[in-house]
Design an enzyme around this catalytic site. Structure first.
Site, PDB file in Angstrom:
ATOM      1  N   LYS A  14      75.273   3.437  57.264  1.00 39.89           N
ATOM      2  CA  LYS A  14      74.098   3.415  56.409  1.00 39.89           C
ATOM      3  C   LYS A  14      72.885   2.815  57.132  1.00 39.89           C
ATOM      4  O   LYS A  14      71.788   3.373  57.081  1.00 39.89           O
ATOM      5  CB  LYS A  14      74.437   2.581  55.167  1.00 39.89           C
ATOM      6  CG  LYS A  14      73.431   2.600  54.082  1.00 39.89           C
ATOM      7  CD  LYS A  14      74.077   2.119  52.778  1.00 39.89           C
ATOM      8  CE  LYS A  14      74.727   0.748  52.918  1.00 39.89           C
ATOM      9  NZ  LYS A  14      73.765  -0.341  52.762  1.00 39.89           N
ATOM     10  N   ARG A  89      71.944  -3.168  43.288  1.00 33.26           N
ATOM     11  CA  ARG A  89      73.369  -3.405  43.463  1.00 33.26           C
ATOM     12  C   ARG A  89      74.089  -3.516  42.111  1.00 33.26           C
ATOM     13  O   ARG A  89      75.312  -3.470  42.050  1.00 33.26           O
ATOM     14  CB  ARG A  89      73.584  -4.683  44.278  1.00 33.26           C
ATOM     15  CG  ARG A  89      74.943  -4.739  44.926  1.00 33.26           C
ATOM     16  CD  ARG A  89      74.931  -5.545  46.191  1.00 33.26           C
ATOM     17  NE  ARG A  89      74.762  -4.742  47.382  1.00 33.26           N
ATOM     18  CZ  ARG A  89      74.673  -5.236  48.603  1.00 33.26           C
ATOM     19  NH1 ARG A  89      74.720  -6.539  48.785  1.00 33.26           N
ATOM     20  NH2 ARG A  89      74.527  -4.460  49.632  1.00 33.26           N
ATOM     21  N   ARG A 123      89.466   0.214  65.710  1.00 27.22           N
ATOM     22  CA  ARG A 123      88.416  -0.382  66.549  1.00 27.22           C
ATOM     23  C   ARG A 123      88.961  -1.566  67.358  1.00 27.22           C
ATOM     24  O   ARG A 123      89.702  -2.394  66.862  1.00 27.22           O
ATOM     25  CB  ARG A 123      87.272  -0.868  65.653  1.00 27.22           C
ATOM     26  CG  ARG A 123      85.985  -1.157  66.408  1.00 27.22           C
ATOM     27  CD  ARG A 123      84.877  -1.534  65.455  1.00 27.22           C
ATOM     28  NE  ARG A 123      84.486  -0.437  64.604  1.00 27.22           N
ATOM     29  CZ  ARG A 123      84.268  -0.526  63.293  1.00 27.22           C
ATOM     30  NH1 ARG A 123      84.402  -1.665  62.670  1.00 27.22           N
ATOM     31  NH2 ARG A 123      83.930   0.543  62.610  1.00 27.22           N
ATOM     32  N   ARG A 156      88.850  -7.359  65.549  1.00 26.94           N
ATOM     33  CA  ARG A 156      88.150  -8.350  64.719  1.00 26.94           C
ATOM     34  C   ARG A 156      88.892  -8.535  63.407  1.00 26.94           C
ATOM     35  O   ARG A 156      89.458  -7.588  62.873  1.00 26.94           O
ATOM     36  CB  ARG A 156      86.726  -7.878  64.416  1.00 26.94           C
ATOM     37  CG  ARG A 156      85.792  -7.966  65.576  1.00 26.94           C
ATOM     38  CD  ARG A 156      84.378  -7.718  65.107  1.00 26.94           C
ATOM     39  NE  ARG A 156      84.300  -6.469  64.333  1.00 26.94           N
ATOM     40  CZ  ARG A 156      83.225  -5.715  64.273  1.00 26.94           C
ATOM     41  NH1 ARG A 156      82.143  -6.073  64.932  1.00 26.94           N
ATOM     42  NH2 ARG A 156      83.207  -4.616  63.555  1.00 26.94           N
ATOM     43  N   ARG A 167      87.086  -4.636  51.030  1.00 26.06           N
ATOM     44  CA  ARG A 167      85.638  -4.411  51.081  1.00 26.06           C
ATOM     45  C   ARG A 167      85.268  -3.088  50.412  1.00 26.06           C
ATOM     46  O   ARG A 167      84.295  -3.010  49.683  1.00 26.06           O
ATOM     47  CB  ARG A 167      85.186  -4.386  52.546  1.00 26.06           C
ATOM     48  CG  ARG A 167      84.130  -5.414  52.859  1.00 26.06           C
ATOM     49  CD  ARG A 167      83.561  -5.378  54.261  1.00 26.06           C
ATOM     50  NE  ARG A 167      84.064  -4.426  55.189  1.00 26.06           N
ATOM     51  CZ  ARG A 167      84.628  -4.726  56.355  1.00 26.06           C
ATOM     52  NH1 ARG A 167      84.795  -5.991  56.681  1.00 26.06           N
ATOM     53  NH2 ARG A 167      85.016  -3.785  57.177  1.00 26.06           N
TER      54      ARG A 167
END
Ligand SMILES: [Zn+2]
Length: 220
Positions: A14, A89, A123, A156, A167
């Site tokens: 985004k 939001r 990742r 991570r 999330r």
């Protein structure tokens, strides 16, 4: 005047798209998170109020956030429009925004959650030189080693599967009602987020340019 909202799940790119749109159309990207931090740093009266909320771990009530946004969009660089990223939001914020102004277009980046989970979980980063790899789409030449400096690659905490899924769930719970709201109003366009960075950008540009074509057709 071009007033945009961008919705998209975390890691859907985004921010990158908002930056490119900002450059192409010459309108600023207004990221709520940055605005909040900036207001606190500058110690404006509003910033001090926001700080007291951030200190307690809360985001602050809708009217505070809305006030921050309305002050920002009144600045001279927003005279040709702006891109709202991270706002609204909540439904409360959306209603406040509608009292303030009508946005032209809501760009909704749609990506299969499994794809986002896959991207994040694969990742790997180099803690030494910050190079980024992906075990599936961009693997290092030697398994688990950085191509540039040969340091062992790590994952991570943010990219761990349970964290990523959580999330995404938070995003869905928060944003789904907003998406339905704007869809019903008729100014929301779904953007296929699996199309790659350029493909996503092209779809957005088409949606935006189609908008001005529409307005022109109406006025002529
Ligand atoms: Zn490295």
């Amino acid at each position: 005047m071009l007033k945009l909202i961008i919705f998209g799940p975390p890691s859907a790119g985004k921010g990158t798209q908002a930056q490119r749109l900002s450059k192409k159309y010459g309108i600023p990207q207004i990221a709520t998170g940055d605005l909040l931090r900036e207001a606190v740093v500058r110690q404006t009266p509003l910033g001090m109020k926001i700080k007291s909320y951030l200190d307690t771990g809360r985001l602050g009530p809708d009217d505070l956030i809305v006030q921050l946004i309305s002050e920002r969009v009144a600045e001279p660089d927003c005279s040709e429009g702006y891109i709202l990223d991270g706002f609204p939001r909540t439904m409360g914020q959306a209603r406040e925004l509608e009292r303030m102004t009508e946005v032209d277009l809501v760009l909704n980046i749609v990506v299969e959650f499994e794809e986002l989970v896959g991207r994040a979980v694969g990742r790997r980063i180099c803690p030494q030189c910050a190079a980024v790899f992906n075990v599936k789409s961009n693997p290092p030449r030697v398994d688990g080693r950085c191509d540039r400096c040969e340091s062992p690659l790590t994952q991570r905490d943010d990219d761990r599967e349970d964290t990523v899924r959580n999330r995404l769930k938070v995003y869905m719970d928060q944003t789904a009602p907003l998406i339905e709201h704007f869809r019903t109003k008729g100014n929301l366009v779904d953007i296929d987020g699996s199309a790659g960075i350029d493909g996503v950008f092209d779809q957005m540009v088409r949606a935006i340019d189609g908008l001005s074509g529409q307005t022109q057709a109406e006025t002529h």
